[in-house]
Design an enzyme around this catalytic site. Structure first.
Site, PDB file in Angstrom:
ATOM      1  N   SER A 228      -6.210  -4.069   3.525  1.00  0.00           N
ATOM      2  CA  SER A 228      -6.720  -4.973   2.331  1.00  0.00           C
ATOM      3  C   SER A 228      -7.866  -5.914   3.103  1.00  0.00           C
ATOM      4  CB  SER A 228      -5.653  -5.399   1.412  1.00  0.00           C
ATOM      5  OG  SER A 228      -6.218  -5.995   0.397  1.00  0.00           O
ATOM      6  N   GLU A 360      -4.915   3.239  -5.378  1.00  0.00           N
ATOM      7  CA  GLU A 360      -5.210   2.088  -4.778  1.00  0.00           C
ATOM      8  C   GLU A 360      -4.994   0.969  -5.844  1.00  0.00           C
ATOM      9  OE1 GLU A 360      -5.312   0.883  -1.910  1.00  0.00           O
ATOM     10  OE2 GLU A 360      -6.560   2.088  -0.727  1.00  0.00           O
ATOM     11  N   HIS A 475      -1.659   0.571  -3.489  1.00  0.00           N
ATOM     12  CA  HIS A 475      -2.358  -0.450  -2.550  1.00  0.00           C
ATOM     13  C   HIS A 475      -1.155  -0.978  -1.616  1.00  0.00           C
ATOM     14  CE1 HIS A 475      -5.693  -2.778  -0.958  1.00  0.00           C
ATOM     15  NE2 HIS A 475      -4.982  -3.963  -1.246  1.00  0.00           N
TER      16      HIS A 475
END
Length: 563
Positions: A228, A360, A475
């Protein structure tokens, strides 16, 4: 007598130092409380075992002076040496962040038992996990982990490194960097250039170059990897002149510097909002910065909450939404926008492994952004408002909102199919952000001559704190497998452990050789002009041209935007 006493103390001190040197050199780190000499002083860590493999663990190692007082909004400075033996057996404080950082850490936690985080402005510490080397054994590759969290949250202590260190035969370093206002506040001029968090990362990499050999790590074989915001940071440092020579391979998991939100184009606007909420309004940016330096850590956290970072609001003008503070083009870390540098091919051609998860935007991000995915969204007016509120993240104009809705959502709306609508919305936001930016970065680095390996992580991971309805990889879902949670937590089925072992081998192989392939692993082709990639799942296989039609749609949309 006084002179004799002094000589005796000197001899005893010298004897202790020599004992420590010999102890370290002869592999005395096999003891339960290993001692180690670094550039700044002696550390005492602890030892754990992964099967029969002993791992030395050193926690809370300072790589900078505390960034407090006059060092707030300033580049990090090397730590002061310490006298005696420094205890390195307890987790350090995490960098100052809002309370939702605790929730994120619980969600991403890879250790058997969750470690409750303590937040502090004094947070520039790192954790090291290193296999014990036999005398004369070659140094091991080093992997440096960059935590994610939208540049607002994240902690080195969320992650347990023993499994990957043992099974991959690597030395793992988990760093921390300043976050939010303290990490990325910028006035756009010399009074507060910004990028403090990135400068922290670079300082940690310099520490690695100067000290990691003492832990059995090879400073000439350093791999950066992150997820990320951590992945974006890794991608950004690949084009930063300050980071050149500090690493030799790189891995970006769900994020690259190509994401539009990675760079804040007008930092002064956000700086003025922060100053106003802090009671530090002033025409002079110098006075503004001095005022913000005088705030307590608690006051900074309160201002951060009042900024409503990372919160969606379809009733607000998107231009007024500050999703998060991010890096800036400061002429120091970044002489120009990273995308401009990538477009020109101004990047050192090091091996690069990068990828995305196939869902995600499933649960993690909507939850943190306080987005309620419900059936009230299923009409054209509401969805247009929602998409427009995301325009900075999606990188779309107001005129393009209905075009995007038509491409992804209109048939689900007309059929009143909530499940289809939800899944399409997850795809839309993931495609526009992580997937598009990752593919573009892969192409830039490929064209610059780098060996590139692309993946799509597809395995639906269960979470200990939430049951997720969508059968995709959210995610951060890959992290538990990468850091060996199916082994360390001890409650997973055989398939989960085999998949985790496969991931650890791929990543460790890449750290060893710049190529993820190895014995008994499904072949991972390079990302060349044919754009082959690896689909990571229980039935890992090769794919070609990830989301080709949707990526063509987004490419055409971006090209049609006015410069």
């Amino acid at each position: 007598m006084a002179e004799a006493g002094w000589n005796m103390k000197w001899i005893l001190g010298l004897s202790l130092t020599l004992c420590l040197v010999v102890q370290t050199a002869l592999g005395a780190l096999h003891t339960k409380e290993p001692l180690l000499i670094t550039k700044h002083g002696i550390l005492q860590g602890k030892q754990v075992h992964v099967g029969d493999t002993p791992i030395q663990v050193f926690l809370g190692i300072p790589f900078s002076k505390p960034p407090v007082g006059t060092r707030r909004f300033a580049p990090p400075e090397p730590p002061l040496p310490w006298n005696g033996i420094r205890d390195a057996t307890t987790y350090p404080p995490s960098c100052l962040q809002e309370s939702w950082g605790q929730i994120l850490s619980m969600y991403l936690n890879t250790r058997k038992q969750y470690k409750w985080l303590h937040f502090s402005e004094d947070c520039l510490y790192l954790n090291v996990y290193a296999p014990v080397l036999a005398p004369g054994a070659p140094l091991l590759p080093v992997m440096v982990w960059f935590p994610g969290g939208a540049f607002l949250a994240g902690s080195a202590s969320t992650y347990e490194g023993s499994e990957l260190a043992a099974r991959g035969k690597v030395v793992l370093v988990f760093l921390q960097y300043r976050l939010g206002i303290l990490g990325f506040f910028s006035t756009g001029n010399s009074h507060a250039r910004g990028n403090w968090g990135l400068l922290d990362q670079i300082a940690a990499l310099r520490w690695v170059q100067e000290n990691i050999e003492a832990f059995g790590g090879d400073p000439d074989s350093v791999t950066l990897f992150g997820q990320s915001a951590g992945a974006m940071s890794v991608s950004g440092l690949m084009v930063s002149p300050l980071a050149q020579g500090l690493f030799h391979q790189a891995i970006s998991q769900s994020g690259t510097a190509v994401l539009k939100a990675f760079i804040t184009p007008d930092p002064l606007t956000s700086a003025k909002k922060i100053a106003h909420l802090a009671g530090c309004d002033h025409n002079s940016t110098k006075v503004m910065v001095e005022c913000l330096r005088s705030l307590s850590a608690e006051e900074v956290t309160l201002v951060s909450k009042r900024m409503s970072f990372f919160q969606a609001n379809s009733h607000k003008d998107p231009k007024e939404i500050v999703w998060f503070l991010s890096p800036v083009v400061d002429g120091v870390v970044f002489p120009e926008d990273p995308v401009v540098l990538l477009t020109r091919g101004q990047v050192k051609p090091v091996p690069y492994l990068l990828g995305v998860n196939n869902a995600e935007f499933e649960w993690n991000l909507p939850f943190l952004m306080k987005i309620q995915l419900n059936q009230r969204m299923m009409n054209q007016t509401n969805i247009n408002k929602i998409l427009w509120s995301f325009n900075v993240l999606l990188n779309i104009t107001k005129e393009q909102v209905p075009v995007v809705a038509r491409e992804y959502l209109n048939d689900a709306i007309s059929n009143h199919d909530w499940k289809m609508f939800r899944n399409r919305l997850i795809d839309l936001i993931g495609d526009a952000t992580f997937v598009y930016a990752t593919l573009q970065a892969a192409r830039y680095h490929r064209d610059a001559g780098s060996p590139v390996y692309l993946y799509e992580f597809k395995h639906h991971a269960s979470s200990g704190i939430i049951i997720k309805p969508y059968n995709g990889a959210d995610h951060g879902d890959e992290l538990s497998y990468l850091f060996g949670s199916p082994f360390s937590k001890g409650s997973s089925a055989g398939e989960e452990k085999e998949f985790s072992l496969q991931m650890m081998k791929y990543w460790a192989n890449f750290a060893h050789t710049g190529n993820p392939n190895g014995e008994k692993l499904p072949y991972w082709p390079r990302f060349d002009k044919d754009e082959k990639y690896l689909q990571l799942d229980f039935d890992t296989r090769v794919g070609v041209k990830l989301k080709e039609k949707k990526m063509a749609f987004w490419s055409q949309l971006r090209q049609s935007q006015k410069p």
